[in-house]
Structures are given as C-alpha cells and as structure tokens.
Motif scaffolding. Structure first.
Motif, PDB file in Angstrom:
ATOM      1  N   HIS A  41      36.059  30.010 -12.217  1.00  0.00           N
ATOM      2  CA  HIS A  41      37.268  30.093 -13.028  1.00  0.00           C
ATOM      3  C   HIS A  41      38.378  30.870 -12.340  1.00  0.00           C
ATOM      4  CE1 HIS A  41      35.309  28.940 -17.136  1.00  0.00           C
ATOM      5  NE2 HIS A  41      35.437  27.922 -16.306  1.00  0.00           N
ATOM      6  N   ASP A  42      38.070  31.531 -11.225  1.00  0.00           N
ATOM      7  CA  ASP A  42      39.137  32.192 -10.457  1.00  0.00           C
ATOM      8  C   ASP A  42      39.516  31.392  -9.208  1.00  0.00           C
ATOM      9  OD1 ASP A  42      36.900  32.653  -8.901  1.00  0.00           O
ATOM     10  OD2 ASP A  42      37.246  34.816  -8.690  1.00  0.00           O
ATOM     11  N   ALA A  43      39.059  30.144  -9.116  1.00  0.00           N
ATOM     12  CA  ALA A  43      39.435  29.277  -8.006  1.00  0.00           C
ATOM     13  C   ALA A  43      40.944  29.038  -8.022  1.00  0.00           C
ATOM     14  CB  ALA A  43      38.692  27.943  -8.095  1.00  0.00           C
ATOM     15  N   ALA A  44      41.553  29.004  -6.842  1.00  0.00           N
ATOM     16  CA  ALA A  44      42.995  28.775  -6.724  1.00  0.00           C
ATOM     17  C   ALA A  44      43.290  27.281  -6.833  1.00  0.00           C
ATOM     18  CB  ALA A  44      43.508  29.325  -5.406  1.00  0.00           C
ATOM     19  N   ILE A  45      44.033  26.892  -7.875  1.00  0.00           N
ATOM     20  CA  ILE A  45      44.354  25.493  -8.152  1.00  0.00           C
ATOM     21  C   ILE A  45      45.860  25.343  -8.225  1.00  0.00           C
ATOM     22  CG2 ILE A  45      44.142  23.607  -9.825  1.00  0.00           C
ATOM     23  CD1 ILE A  45      41.512  24.908 -10.760  1.00  0.00           C
ATOM     24  N   ILE A  46      46.400  24.358  -7.521  1.00  0.00           N
ATOM     25  CA  ILE A  46      47.836  24.076  -7.588  1.00  0.00           C
ATOM     26  C   ILE A  46      48.061  22.644  -8.045  1.00  0.00           C
ATOM     27  CG2 ILE A  46      47.998  23.451  -5.113  1.00  0.00           C
ATOM     28  CD1 ILE A  46      50.852  24.733  -5.207  1.00  0.00           C
ATOM     29  N   ASP A  47      49.019  22.478  -8.964  1.00  0.00           N
ATOM     30  CA  ASP A  47      49.398  21.162  -9.482  1.00  0.00           C
ATOM     31  C   ASP A  47      50.758  20.813  -8.896  1.00  0.00           C
ATOM     32  OD1 ASP A  47      49.430  18.822 -10.925  1.00  0.00           O
ATOM     33  OD2 ASP A  47      50.040  19.762 -12.815  1.00  0.00           O
ATOM     34  N   ILE A  48      50.791  19.798  -8.027  1.00  0.00           N
ATOM     35  CA  ILE A  48      52.003  19.404  -7.320  1.00  0.00           C
ATOM     36  C   ILE A  48      52.822  18.441  -8.181  1.00  0.00           C
ATOM     37  CG2 ILE A  48      52.920  18.270  -5.259  1.00  0.00           C
ATOM     38  CD1 ILE A  48      51.540  20.979  -4.730  1.00  0.00           C
ATOM     39  N   GLY A  49      54.100  18.761  -8.366  1.00  0.00           N
ATOM     40  CA  GLY A  49      54.955  17.920  -9.208  1.00  0.00           C
ATOM     41  C   GLY A  49      54.576  17.997 -10.665  1.00  0.00           C
ATOM     42  N   GLY A  50      53.975  19.104 -11.056  1.00  0.00           N
ATOM     43  CA  GLY A  50      53.430  19.205 -12.409  1.00  0.00           C
ATOM     44  C   GLY A  50      54.265  20.001 -13.380  1.00  0.00           C
ATOM     45  N   GLY A  51      55.571  20.094 -13.137  1.00  0.00           N
ATOM     46  CA  GLY A  51      56.420  20.979 -13.926  1.00  0.00           C
ATOM     47  C   GLY A  51      56.284  20.861 -15.424  1.00  0.00           C
ATOM     48  N   ASP A  52      56.282  19.659 -15.958  1.00  0.00           N
ATOM     49  CA  ASP A  52      56.168  19.484 -17.403  1.00  0.00           C
ATOM     50  C   ASP A  52      54.794  18.935 -17.788  1.00  0.00           C
ATOM     51  OD1 ASP A  52      57.152  19.825 -19.890  1.00  0.00           O
ATOM     52  OD2 ASP A  52      58.615  18.221 -19.819  1.00  0.00           O
ATOM     53  N   SER A  53      53.871  18.975 -16.833  1.00  0.00           N
ATOM     54  CA  SER A  53      52.515  18.495 -17.093  1.00  0.00           C
ATOM     55  C   SER A  53      51.779  19.468 -17.998  1.00  0.00           C
ATOM     56  CB  SER A  53      51.757  18.342 -15.777  1.00  0.00           C
ATOM     57  OG  SER A  53      50.386  18.172 -16.007  1.00  0.00           O
ATOM     58  N   ILE A  54      50.844  18.960 -18.737  1.00  0.00           N
ATOM     59  CA  ILE A  54      50.027  19.832 -19.572  1.00  0.00           C
ATOM     60  C   ILE A  54      48.709  20.177 -18.895  1.00  0.00           C
ATOM     61  CG2 ILE A  54      51.054  19.068 -21.738  1.00  0.00           C
ATOM     62  CD1 ILE A  54      48.643  17.241 -22.122  1.00  0.00           C
ATOM     63  N   LEU A  55      48.565  19.796 -17.605  1.00  0.00           N
ATOM     64  CA  LEU A  55      47.308  20.090 -16.923  1.00  0.00           C
ATOM     65  C   LEU A  55      47.058  21.591 -16.830  1.00  0.00           C
ATOM     66  CD1 LEU A  55      44.804  19.174 -15.333  1.00  0.00           C
ATOM     67  CD2 LEU A  55      46.201  19.292 -13.262  1.00  0.00           C
ATOM     68  N   ALA A  56      48.062  22.353 -16.396  1.00  0.00           N
ATOM     69  CA  ALA A  56      47.872  23.799 -16.264  1.00  0.00           C
ATOM     70  C   ALA A  56      47.537  24.430 -17.616  1.00  0.00           C
ATOM     71  CB  ALA A  56      49.113  24.442 -15.664  1.00  0.00           C
ATOM     72  N   GLU A  57      48.211  23.962 -18.661  1.00  0.00           N
ATOM     73  CA  GLU A  57      47.933  24.463 -20.007  1.00  0.00           C
ATOM     74  C   GLU A  57      46.487  24.162 -20.408  1.00  0.00           C
ATOM     75  OE1 GLU A  57      49.810  24.124 -24.522  1.00  0.00           O
ATOM     76  OE2 GLU A  57      50.488  22.770 -22.931  1.00  0.00           O
ATOM     77  N   ALA A  58      46.039  22.947 -20.116  1.00  0.00           N
ATOM     78  CA  ALA A  58      44.664  22.570 -20.454  1.00  0.00           C
ATOM     79  C   ALA A  58      43.653  23.388 -19.652  1.00  0.00           C
ATOM     80  CB  ALA A  58      44.462  21.078 -20.205  1.00  0.00           C
ATOM     81  N   LEU A  59      43.976  23.696 -18.397  1.00  0.00           N
ATOM     82  CA  LEU A  59      43.071  24.503 -17.577  1.00  0.00           C
ATOM     83  C   LEU A  59      43.023  25.946 -18.073  1.00  0.00           C
ATOM     84  CD1 LEU A  59      43.913  23.084 -14.044  1.00  0.00           C
ATOM     85  CD2 LEU A  59      41.758  22.812 -15.291  1.00  0.00           C
ATOM     86  N   LEU A  60      44.158  26.470 -18.525  1.00  0.00           N
ATOM     87  CA  LEU A  60      44.153  27.808 -19.130  1.00  0.00           C
ATOM     88  C   LEU A  60      43.231  27.856 -20.344  1.00  0.00           C
ATOM     89  CD1 LEU A  60      47.881  29.028 -19.139  1.00  0.00           C
ATOM     90  CD2 LEU A  60      45.981  29.990 -17.832  1.00  0.00           C
ATOM     91  N   GLU A  61      43.278  26.801 -21.144  1.00  0.00           N
ATOM     92  CA  GLU A  61      42.428  26.742 -22.336  1.00  0.00           C
ATOM     93  C   GLU A  61      40.954  26.708 -21.974  1.00  0.00           C
ATOM     94  OE1 GLU A  61      43.858  23.273 -24.299  1.00  0.00           O
ATOM     95  OE2 GLU A  61      45.645  24.274 -25.123  1.00  0.00           O
TER      96      GLU A  61
END
Length: 204
Positions: A41-61
């Motif tokens: 859960h502390d792995a470094a993950i980057i979402d490219i072109g993801g400004g309005d994506s909900i991926l980061a939000e879903a990963l936080l959850e």
C-alpha cells in the motif's frame, strides 16, 4: 498547435467530467489489474493524464498511500482537488506535459490510460519512452492503454496514434517484458464503443 496546455484546459473548461469520452463511473479494469499485482500500500503509483480521473480517489479508498497524478491541464487538476476535498492533500499533483516530465522518484507502477496515443510525432514518442524507462523501478510495472487499430482515429478533436497488441509490445520490448496485452472495448457515456489495446508490462 493543438494538443498543448491551452487546448486541454479549453476542453476541460467546456465539458464536465461525465461528458468526456473517456469517463468511467468506476475504473474497474484498472483497479483489477493493479490489485492483481500485489503491490504494497506504500508502493509509488503515478496516473499519467489522470487529472480528472477517479482512479487515484479509488486507490485512496483502498488504502494506497503513495499516489501521484500528472496532467498537462492545471484546471482539471484543480477540479479534481476540489472534488476530493481534504483527501487531495494525500496525492502528489503534477502539472506537466508528460514528454517534459522530470521524475524525482522511481515508480512501482506507471498507469497511462489513453494519454500516450495522443503523441503522434516520433520525437514525442521517443521522449515518452525515455522518461518511462527512467521513471519506473527495475521490476516495476507499466499499464498502457491506447486506441487499437480497430478503434477511433481521433479523440477530443485530435488525431491519435493507434497501436495493435504487436506494435505496443514491440515498442516497449527493449526495456519492458509484456505480461499481458489484449483488446477491450470502452463504452463512452453516450454508448459508443471504442476498442483499446491494453498492455501490462514489467521493467526488465
């Protein structure tokens, strides 16, 4: 020149997130791939072109805690921050053209869903691949999705570069091993099908 910062900020000023062709109410496919990797859960993950994506939000959850989002458009990142509220401070937000990105860290996972295919000039493709090689840890992963040879030829009014499974694999082969490359359909909010080539790769 179309495709620059001003162009994309204009797109996001004129459309709500739900009106964009790449909108997903739940990034289920990406989440399934990411969780299958067994990353900490502390792995470094980057979402490219993801400004309005909900991926980061879903990963936080899902309790991932080392997340970055890169987008060329500052206004769409501001929109995402507003939507996330206090949780926005848990994400590293990066405003940059991906071909000029200077990563300050090494990532366990580079996630790019339909950003790479906007690079139609050979020089821009090579810049992206060089940055990708530098940015991903040895043994780290790349999730890459583009329109396939059976998909659209344009997106958001811009020409794109289509990739077959074989072409995508060959392009990344010097530094990344293909773990899975396949075609899937994305259905837009208005019901149109867009065929994607989706690859999962591991840094050699």
């Amino acid at each position: 020149m179309k495709g620059d910062k001003n162009y994309w900020e204009g797109i996001y000023d004129s459309k709500n997130f739900e009106e964009t062709s790449w909108y997903q109410s739940e990034p289920e496919f990406s989440l399934n791939i990411i969780e299958s990797l067994g990353l900490s859960h502390d792995a470094a993950i980057i979402d490219i072109g993801g400004g309005d994506s909900i991926l980061a939000e879903a990963l936080l959850e899902r309790d991932y805690e080392n997340l970055s989002v890169l987008d060329i458009a500052a206004n769409v990142i501001d929109r995402a921050k507003t939507r996330l509220g206090a949780n926005a401070s848990k994400i590293d937000w990066i405003v940059s053209d991906v071909t000029k990105f200077e990563p300050s860290t090494k990532y366990d996972l580079w996630h790019d869903r339909v950003t790479f295919h906007f690079l139609t000039a050979e020089e821009a493709v090579q810049d992206y691949l060089e940055i990708l090689q530098k940015a991903v840890k040895s043994g780290g992963y790349v999730f890459l999705a583009t329109f396939s040879e059976n998909g659209p030829e344009k997106c958001s009014g811009l020409p794109i570069q289509q990739y077959s499974s074989e072409e995508m694999t060959r392009l990344l082969a010097p530094h990344f091993e293909a773990l899975s490359v396949r075609n899937i359909d994305h259905v837009t909010p208005w019901g149109a099908k867009q065929n994607l080539t989706v690859g999962l790769f591991q840094k050699k």
